[in-house]
Motif scaffolding. Structure first.
Motif, PDB file in Angstrom:
ATOM      1  N   TRP A  45      -8.409  11.640 -10.061  1.00 45.16           N
ATOM      2  CA  TRP A  45      -7.226  10.971 -10.301  1.00 45.16           C
ATOM      3  C   TRP A  45      -6.579  11.318 -11.692  1.00 45.16           C
ATOM      4  O   TRP A  45      -7.408  11.973 -12.627  1.00 45.16           O
ATOM      5  CB  TRP A  45      -7.587   9.606 -10.576  1.00 45.16           C
ATOM      6  CG  TRP A  45      -8.082   9.216  -9.098  1.00 45.16           C
ATOM      7  CD1 TRP A  45      -9.570   9.184  -8.868  1.00 45.16           C
ATOM      8  CD2 TRP A  45      -7.599   8.583  -7.967  1.00 45.16           C
ATOM      9  NE1 TRP A  45      -9.790   8.641  -7.814  1.00 45.16           N
ATOM     10  CE2 TRP A  45      -8.846   8.212  -7.338  1.00 45.16           C
ATOM     11  CE3 TRP A  45      -6.431   8.139  -7.705  1.00 45.16           C
ATOM     12  CZ2 TRP A  45      -8.418   7.830  -5.834  1.00 45.16           C
ATOM     13  CZ3 TRP A  45      -6.167   7.469  -6.454  1.00 45.16           C
ATOM     14  CH2 TRP A  45      -7.149   7.255  -5.611  1.00 45.16           C
ATOM     15  N   PRO A  64       0.848  -1.229  -0.020  1.00 45.33           N
ATOM     16  CA  PRO A  64       0.066  -0.053  -0.051  1.00 45.33           C
ATOM     17  C   PRO A  64       0.805   1.209   0.083  1.00 45.33           C
ATOM     18  O   PRO A  64       0.496   2.560  -0.646  1.00 45.33           O
ATOM     19  CB  PRO A  64      -0.850   0.019   1.184  1.00 45.33           C
ATOM     20  CG  PRO A  64      -0.854  -1.564   1.436  1.00 45.33           C
ATOM     21  CD  PRO A  64       0.271  -2.215   1.127  1.00 45.33           C
ATOM     22  N   PRO A 104      -1.119   7.437 -17.197  1.00 38.28           N
ATOM     23  CA  PRO A 104      -0.129   6.533 -16.537  1.00 38.28           C
ATOM     24  C   PRO A 104       0.245   5.307 -17.022  1.00 38.28           C
ATOM     25  O   PRO A 104      -0.669   4.744 -17.613  1.00 38.28           O
ATOM     26  CB  PRO A 104      -1.013   6.744 -15.115  1.00 38.28           C
ATOM     27  CG  PRO A 104      -2.103   7.400 -15.401  1.00 38.28           C
ATOM     28  CD  PRO A 104      -2.264   7.955 -16.691  1.00 38.28           C
ATOM     29  N   ALA A 105       1.404   4.711 -16.710  1.00 40.74           N
ATOM     30  CA  ALA A 105       1.706   3.391 -17.001  1.00 40.74           C
ATOM     31  C   ALA A 105       1.343   2.461 -15.761  1.00 40.74           C
ATOM     32  O   ALA A 105       1.247   3.175 -14.592  1.00 40.74           O
ATOM     33  CB  ALA A 105       3.516   3.302 -16.991  1.00 40.74           C
ATOM     34  N   ARG A 106       1.271   1.307 -16.064  1.00 37.68           N
ATOM     35  CA  ARG A 106       0.613   0.387 -15.058  1.00 37.68           C
ATOM     36  C   ARG A 106       1.830   0.222 -13.973  1.00 37.68           C
ATOM     37  O   ARG A 106       3.119   0.250 -14.297  1.00 37.68           O
ATOM     38  CB  ARG A 106       0.453  -1.021 -15.805  1.00 37.68           C
ATOM     39  CG  ARG A 106      -0.296  -1.753 -14.715  1.00 37.68           C
ATOM     40  CD  ARG A 106      -0.942  -3.095 -14.985  1.00 37.68           C
ATOM     41  NE  ARG A 106      -2.035  -2.511 -15.881  1.00 37.68           N
ATOM     42  CZ  ARG A 106      -2.930  -3.298 -16.497  1.00 37.68           C
ATOM     43  NH1 ARG A 106      -3.033  -4.664 -16.280  1.00 37.68           N
ATOM     44  NH2 ARG A 106      -4.084  -2.432 -17.170  1.00 37.68           N
ATOM     45  N   PHE A 107       1.514   0.247 -12.654  1.00 36.36           N
ATOM     46  CA  PHE A 107       2.638  -0.113 -11.508  1.00 36.36           C
ATOM     47  C   PHE A 107       3.425  -1.226 -11.916  1.00 36.36           C
ATOM     48  O   PHE A 107       2.845  -2.103 -12.339  1.00 36.36           O
ATOM     49  CB  PHE A 107       1.814  -0.298 -10.344  1.00 36.36           C
ATOM     50  CG  PHE A 107       2.772  -0.209  -9.090  1.00 36.36           C
ATOM     51  CD1 PHE A 107       3.341  -1.567  -8.586  1.00 36.36           C
ATOM     52  CD2 PHE A 107       3.097   0.853  -8.530  1.00 36.36           C
ATOM     53  CE1 PHE A 107       3.879  -1.729  -7.486  1.00 36.36           C
ATOM     54  CE2 PHE A 107       4.149   0.703  -7.498  1.00 36.36           C
ATOM     55  CZ  PHE A 107       4.368  -0.660  -6.917  1.00 36.36           C
ATOM     56  N   GLY A 108       4.523  -0.878 -11.802  1.00 35.61           N
ATOM     57  CA  GLY A 108       5.708  -2.245 -11.890  1.00 35.61           C
ATOM     58  C   GLY A 108       6.161  -2.137 -13.302  1.00 35.61           C
ATOM     59  O   GLY A 108       6.891  -3.233 -13.776  1.00 35.61           O
ATOM     60  N   HIS A 142       3.541   6.085  -5.641  1.00 38.01           N
ATOM     61  CA  HIS A 142       3.726   6.122  -7.139  1.00 38.01           C
ATOM     62  C   HIS A 142       2.481   6.803  -7.627  1.00 38.01           C
ATOM     63  O   HIS A 142       2.644   7.775  -8.587  1.00 38.01           O
ATOM     64  CB  HIS A 142       3.363   4.504  -7.686  1.00 38.01           C
ATOM     65  CG  HIS A 142       3.292   4.289  -9.027  1.00 38.01           C
ATOM     66  ND1 HIS A 142       4.428   3.932  -9.717  1.00 38.01           N
ATOM     67  CD2 HIS A 142       2.472   4.752 -10.116  1.00 38.01           C
ATOM     68  CE1 HIS A 142       4.194   3.856 -11.062  1.00 38.01           C
ATOM     69  NE2 HIS A 142       2.854   4.493 -11.306  1.00 38.01           N
ATOM     70  N   ASP A 143       1.316   6.547  -6.710  1.00 37.02           N
ATOM     71  CA  ASP A 143       0.069   7.861  -7.569  1.00 37.02           C
ATOM     72  C   ASP A 143       0.593   9.145  -7.050  1.00 37.02           C
ATOM     73  O   ASP A 143       0.345   9.942  -7.824  1.00 37.02           O
ATOM     74  CB  ASP A 143      -1.128   7.025  -6.545  1.00 37.02           C
ATOM     75  CG  ASP A 143      -2.133   8.127  -7.121  1.00 37.02           C
ATOM     76  OD1 ASP A 143      -2.650   8.922  -6.313  1.00 37.02           O
ATOM     77  OD2 ASP A 143      -2.649   8.097  -8.078  1.00 37.02           O
ATOM     78  N   TYR A 195      -6.039   7.045 -15.516  1.00 37.22           N
ATOM     79  CA  TYR A 195      -5.551   5.656 -15.366  1.00 37.22           C
ATOM     80  C   TYR A 195      -6.471   4.861 -16.360  1.00 37.22           C
ATOM     81  O   TYR A 195      -6.104   4.002 -17.124  1.00 37.22           O
ATOM     82  CB  TYR A 195      -5.691   5.161 -14.140  1.00 37.22           C
ATOM     83  CG  TYR A 195      -4.633   5.629 -13.032  1.00 37.22           C
ATOM     84  CD1 TYR A 195      -4.944   6.542 -12.173  1.00 37.22           C
ATOM     85  CD2 TYR A 195      -3.593   5.116 -13.063  1.00 37.22           C
ATOM     86  CE1 TYR A 195      -3.875   7.008 -11.318  1.00 37.22           C
ATOM     87  CE2 TYR A 195      -2.486   5.354 -12.181  1.00 37.22           C
ATOM     88  CZ  TYR A 195      -2.821   6.296 -11.333  1.00 37.22           C
ATOM     89  OH  TYR A 195      -1.911   6.753 -10.407  1.00 37.22           O
ATOM     90  N   LEU A 251       2.289   1.751  -3.465  1.00 40.95           N
ATOM     91  CA  LEU A 251       1.284   2.261  -4.430  1.00 40.95           C
ATOM     92  C   LEU A 251       0.710   3.615  -4.353  1.00 40.95           C
ATOM     93  O   LEU A 251       0.537   4.592  -5.327  1.00 40.95           O
ATOM     94  CB  LEU A 251      -0.093   1.359  -4.177  1.00 40.95           C
ATOM     95  CG  LEU A 251       0.088  -0.277  -4.608  1.00 40.95           C
ATOM     96  CD1 LEU A 251      -1.210  -0.849  -4.286  1.00 40.95           C
ATOM     97  CD2 LEU A 251       0.511  -0.279  -6.139  1.00 40.95           C
ATOM     98  N   ARG A 252       0.513   3.969  -2.917  1.00 40.04           N
ATOM     99  CA  ARG A 252       0.282   5.379  -2.529  1.00 40.04           C
ATOM    100  C   ARG A 252       1.473   6.447  -3.110  1.00 40.04           C
ATOM    101  O   ARG A 252       1.164   7.514  -3.620  1.00 40.04           O
ATOM    102  CB  ARG A 252      -0.124   5.768  -1.358  1.00 40.04           C
ATOM    103  CG  ARG A 252      -1.171   4.957  -0.754  1.00 40.04           C
ATOM    104  CD  ARG A 252      -1.871   5.297   0.590  1.00 40.04           C
ATOM    105  NE  ARG A 252      -2.653   4.384   1.215  1.00 40.04           N
ATOM    106  CZ  ARG A 252      -3.931   4.544   0.838  1.00 40.04           C
ATOM    107  NH1 ARG A 252      -4.185   5.292  -0.025  1.00 40.04           N
ATOM    108  NH2 ARG A 252      -4.807   3.587   1.547  1.00 40.04           N
TER     109      ARG A 252
END
Lengths: 70, 224
Positions: B213, B50, B72-76, B56-57, B216, B53-54
């Motif tokens: 946001w 978490p 945005p690119a996907r996380f990771g 990164h956002d 995404y 993730l936060r």
């Protein structure tokens, strides 16, 4: 008093762990996929999904749907 | 060995000094054909926690303020180097450019739709155009259900505030659907006001709005 408590309950859904649902959905399930495989570290995945599952149940427990009038 | 972590694809004017990324690395731009990517040097993808993730956002939000258009690119998302990134994105520059044009100047509001009765197939089928065979009518009704008709009063109230919508139905009650709206920057207060005014018109369906946001849900997901 009942209306104030109900509004407070809906605020709880909106501002607490509910935001984690949004973050998980947006970052892990959306966005440009640059490569075919997204390399993710596994640490914390269980925690994230456990809390997500709890959230899905919590929304209905905190503010149950209104019953239709007879 | 250092690799390249991809934060976002950007378009239009981008104000410099992009700041630092998840590992404290400087974020820079890499040109990939007619689009650019915001990237940072990183040895390994960040763990899914978490906190990460936060964080990164938060970085995406900061980048979104510096660019006219951002996906945005996907996380990771980790690639070997600049060349690998260019090989991945340059062939899709047209598709990415169209998506950037769509989201330019906009933010995303996310609606989570809870509760409500399961949309009966008959009710959905009643709105299907006549003249179709039974199989086509069934499919049309299913498609209509996926559009989340439960929030139609909201859509009418939102009117011109929404540039584009993406919707998903879920099989995990009480969460029955997620709806993503593209809203011009500066109009999210009006958006929330419209939601508040219309909540009572939804019967036993409840909605939770969050945002704004970064967009995404309006990024092309698959680069086939």
């Amino acid at each position: 008093m009942k209306r104030r408590r109900r509004r407070a309950d809906s605020d709880l859904v909106e501002h607490a762990d509910a935001s984690l649902l949004d973050v998980v959905d947006h970052l892990l399930n959306k966005g440009v996929v640059v490569t075919g495989d997204v390399m993710l570290g596994l640490a914390g995945v269980d925690l994230v999904y456990l809390r997500l599952s709890a959230l899905l149940c919590a929304a209905d427990l905190i503010a149950p749907p209104r019953r239709p009038r007879r | 060995m250092s690799r390249l972590y991809v934060y976002a694809v950007v378009g239009g004017t981008v104000r410099r000094r992009l700041g630092r990324g998840l590992s404290g690395e400087l974020i820079r731009l890499v040109r990939c054909g007619t689009v650019r990517a915001a990237v940072g040097d990183m040895d390994a993808a960040p763990a899914v926690t978490p906190t990460n993730l936060r964080a990164h956002d938060a970085i995406i939000r900061r980048l979104a303020k510096k660019a006219n258009a951002l996906l945005p690119a996907r996380f990771g998302s980790l690639v070997d180097d600049d060349g690998a990134l260019q090989d991945a994105l340059a062939p899709r520059a047209t598709e990415l450019g169209q998506a950037l044009a769509l989201v330019e100047g906009c933010e995303q509001m996310t609606l989570r739709v809870y509760g409500g009765a399961r949309l009966p197939e008959k009710a959905a089928a009643d709105d299907v155009p006549p003249g179709l065979g039974p199989g086509a009518r069934y499919l049309a009704a299913r498609l209509r259900a996926r559009r989340v008709p439960e929030i139609e009063p909201l859509r009418r109230a939102l009117g011109g505030l929404v540039r584009a919508e993406r919707a998903e139905r879920h099989g995990t009650r009480p969460l029955i659907a997620s709806v993503y709206h593209l809203v011009p920057r500066g109009r999210t207060r009006a958006y929330r006001a419209a939601i508040s005014r219309t909540r009572a018109d939804l019967g036993n369906v409840r909605v939770r709005a969050s945002g704004p946001w970064a967009p995404y849900a309006f990024a092309p997901e698959r680069l086939a």
